[in-house]
Write a protein that holds these residues in place. Structure first.
Motif, PDB file in Angstrom:
ATOM      1  N   SER A  63     -13.507  36.061 110.039  1.00  0.00           N
ATOM      2  CA  SER A  63     -13.714  34.595 109.761  1.00  0.00           C
ATOM      3  C   SER A  63     -12.694  33.722 109.313  1.00  0.00           C
ATOM      4  O   SER A  63     -12.386  32.507 109.538  1.00  0.00           O
ATOM      5  N   TYR A  64     -11.874  34.336 108.110  1.00  0.00           N
ATOM      6  CA  TYR A  64     -10.842  33.649 107.799  1.00  0.00           C
ATOM      7  C   TYR A  64      -9.746  33.423 108.599  1.00  0.00           C
ATOM      8  O   TYR A  64      -9.136  32.443 108.858  1.00  0.00           O
ATOM      9  N   GLU A  86     -10.507  30.958 111.279  1.00  0.00           N
ATOM     10  CA  GLU A  86     -10.250  29.255 110.627  1.00  0.00           C
ATOM     11  C   GLU A  86      -8.909  29.002 110.563  1.00  0.00           C
ATOM     12  O   GLU A  86      -8.436  27.805 110.656  1.00  0.00           O
ATOM     13  N   ARG A  93     -18.543  36.060  99.870  1.00  0.00           N
ATOM     14  CA  ARG A  93     -19.479  37.230 100.191  1.00  0.00           C
ATOM     15  C   ARG A  93     -18.500  38.655 100.001  1.00  0.00           C
ATOM     16  O   ARG A  93     -19.408  39.552  99.330  1.00  0.00           O
ATOM     17  N   GLU A 115     -15.743  39.213 107.110  1.00  0.00           N
ATOM     18  CA  GLU A 115     -15.447  37.882 106.359  1.00  0.00           C
ATOM     19  C   GLU A 115     -13.868  38.035 106.695  1.00  0.00           C
ATOM     20  O   GLU A 115     -13.682  36.560 106.827  1.00  0.00           O
ATOM     21  N   SER A 134     -19.401  24.375 103.032  1.00  0.00           N
ATOM     22  CA  SER A 134     -19.321  24.091 104.212  1.00  0.00           C
ATOM     23  C   SER A 134     -17.761  24.635 105.080  1.00  0.00           C
ATOM     24  O   SER A 134     -17.705  24.228 106.194  1.00  0.00           O
ATOM     25  N   ARG A 135     -17.353  25.288 104.540  1.00  0.00           N
ATOM     26  CA  ARG A 135     -16.114  26.145 104.821  1.00  0.00           C
ATOM     27  C   ARG A 135     -16.190  27.640 105.112  1.00  0.00           C
ATOM     28  O   ARG A 135     -16.269  28.361 104.024  1.00  0.00           O
ATOM     29  N   GLU A 136     -16.139  28.157 106.346  1.00  0.00           N
ATOM     30  CA  GLU A 136     -16.474  29.627 106.624  1.00  0.00           C
ATOM     31  C   GLU A 136     -15.483  30.591 106.023  1.00  0.00           C
ATOM     32  O   GLU A 136     -15.895  31.420 105.427  1.00  0.00           O
ATOM     33  N   SER A 137     -14.120  29.940 105.860  1.00  0.00           N
ATOM     34  CA  SER A 137     -13.373  31.006 105.128  1.00  0.00           C
ATOM     35  C   SER A 137     -13.412  31.041 103.715  1.00  0.00           C
ATOM     36  O   SER A 137     -13.339  32.232 102.864  1.00  0.00           O
ATOM     37  N   ILE A 160     -16.637  30.755 102.035  1.00  0.00           N
ATOM     38  CA  ILE A 160     -17.714  31.361 102.189  1.00  0.00           C
ATOM     39  C   ILE A 160     -17.716  33.130 102.366  1.00  0.00           C
ATOM     40  O   ILE A 160     -18.131  33.909 101.831  1.00  0.00           O
ATOM     41  N   ALA A 161     -16.539  33.393 103.287  1.00  0.00           N
ATOM     42  CA  ALA A 161     -16.168  34.801 103.385  1.00  0.00           C
ATOM     43  C   ALA A 161     -15.783  35.218 102.086  1.00  0.00           C
ATOM     44  O   ALA A 161     -15.983  36.505 101.960  1.00  0.00           O
TER      45      ALA A 161
END
Length: 354
Positions: A173-174, A177, A317, A170, A308-311, A313-314
């Protein structure tokens, strides 16, 4: 010689994200080969060696300058001191005692009947048969896999002696991005893309660790705010939920065509019960509390367009993982549960940037 390959399945699964742990993988392969060759005494030696390597790796990862020269049983006691086996005190004690019994008896069997423990006369025959040796290997596989998975599941960069890139997907991923990676050109038409997370980890491990600790601290701060305002926000979110129900759902449907109104909280709570094993380990109240947290976080803390933003969502999580650990959700289903909860949150509580 046995014609069927023997695989230490539990240990293999535990080591799947530790491909660079060459010595551990060699120890596992050595034990598997001893069984394949039907060498019972060597199986005892290799079984003890695998557990010793697991214990030493755990201590090196979790403790600054640990004493790994200790004997087998003191090593295990130190592992127990550093690594909780279960969040429940009684279960933790019982699991620890079970491990102690395995360690003690594997040590005794190896010392008395192992290939390298003592020299015997030229006509000596070991009383340990291959059926016995395979039982020992299966038991060792269970303990080795359990300890290593538990260790990797409970990593803490603030206190651990070693950290690994693969333990923090996670956060990676942050970073990827937020920062640009680079490309190593190998020719006019080929190259290797290096993500920012890998570059920072490889070039400056200390900087990566400091950023990771700060990232986690920020998440903890957000969690504290959410806890302080949770009651008020929950009430507002519940009111909003009622307001957003389409008018058509309140109309009296024809008797022949009944309409079922889905309650998001109930649906999310039900999704946590992945199977019968999970159902027996978690209460309905815990499922409902987790479902309410999903709603509150998605509506109030996840951020605009979080789905829609991976950071973002990380971060979501990470918070879900903390909550699941907090209710002692079965660890080998946590990742699957997080995936389900994220999908439910996206469906029920997306954030629209108007």
């Amino acid at each position: 010689m046995s014609q069927q390959e023997f695989v230490l399945q539990n240990t293999s699964n535990a080591l799947v994200l530790s491909e660079d742990a060459a010595h551990l993988i060699e120890q596992k392969a050595r034990l598997e080969k001893a069984i394949f060759n039907e060498d019972a005494p060597l199986t005892l030696d290799a079984s003890k060696s695998l557990l010793e390597s697991i214990f030493k790796t755990v201590l090196k990862d979790r403790v600054q300058d640990p004493d790994i020269t200790q004997d087998f049983r003191p090593l295990y006691r130190n592992v127990r001191d550093e690594l909780p086996f279960n969040g429940n005190a009684e279960a933790n004690s019982l699991l620890g005692n079970l491990g102690s019994a395995i360690v003690h008896n594997v040590s005794e069997l190896r010392n008395k009947f192992g290939a390298a423990s003592h020299g015997d006369d030229g006509y000596h025959e070991s009383p340990i048969e291959m059926n016995d040796a395979e039982l020992i290997a299966y038991v060792v596989d269970g303990l080795a896999g359990f300890v290593y998975r538990k260790h990797k599941h409970l990593v803490n960069p603030e206190t651990d002696g070693r950290i690994y890139l693969s333990d923090y997907p996670e956060f990676n991923s942050y970073l990827d991005e937020q920062y640009s990676g680079f490309k190593i050109e190998l020719g006019e038409s080929s190259g290797i893309d290096v993500p920012a997370s890998e570059a920072i980890f490889s070039v400056d491990r200390t900087a990566y660790k400091e950023m990771l600790v700060q990232f986690r601290a920020t998440e903890e701060s957000d969690a504290e705010i959410e806890q302080n305002e949770g009651i008020e926000e929950s009430a507002e979110a519940a009111q909003l939920e009622v307001q957003l129900v389409p008018v058509a759902q309140f109309q009296q449907p024809p008797e022949s065509e009944p309409v079922s109104i889905i309650n998001p909280i109930q649906d999310i709570a039900a999704s946590l019960v992945i199977n019968e094993e999970v159902r027996l380990s978690i209460t309905d109240d815990e499922c409902n509390q987790l479902a309410e947290f999903v709603r509150d976080y998605a509506l109030n803390y996840a951020g605009l367009d979080w789905q829609s933003r991976e950071s973002l969502i990380a971060k979501f999580r990470i918070e879900l993982k903390r909550r699941l650990i907090g209710v002692t959700y079965l660890e080998h289903y946590i990742d699957e549960a997080i995936d389900l909860l994220i999908e439910k949150a996206k469906a029920y509580y997306p954030s629209i940037n108007e």
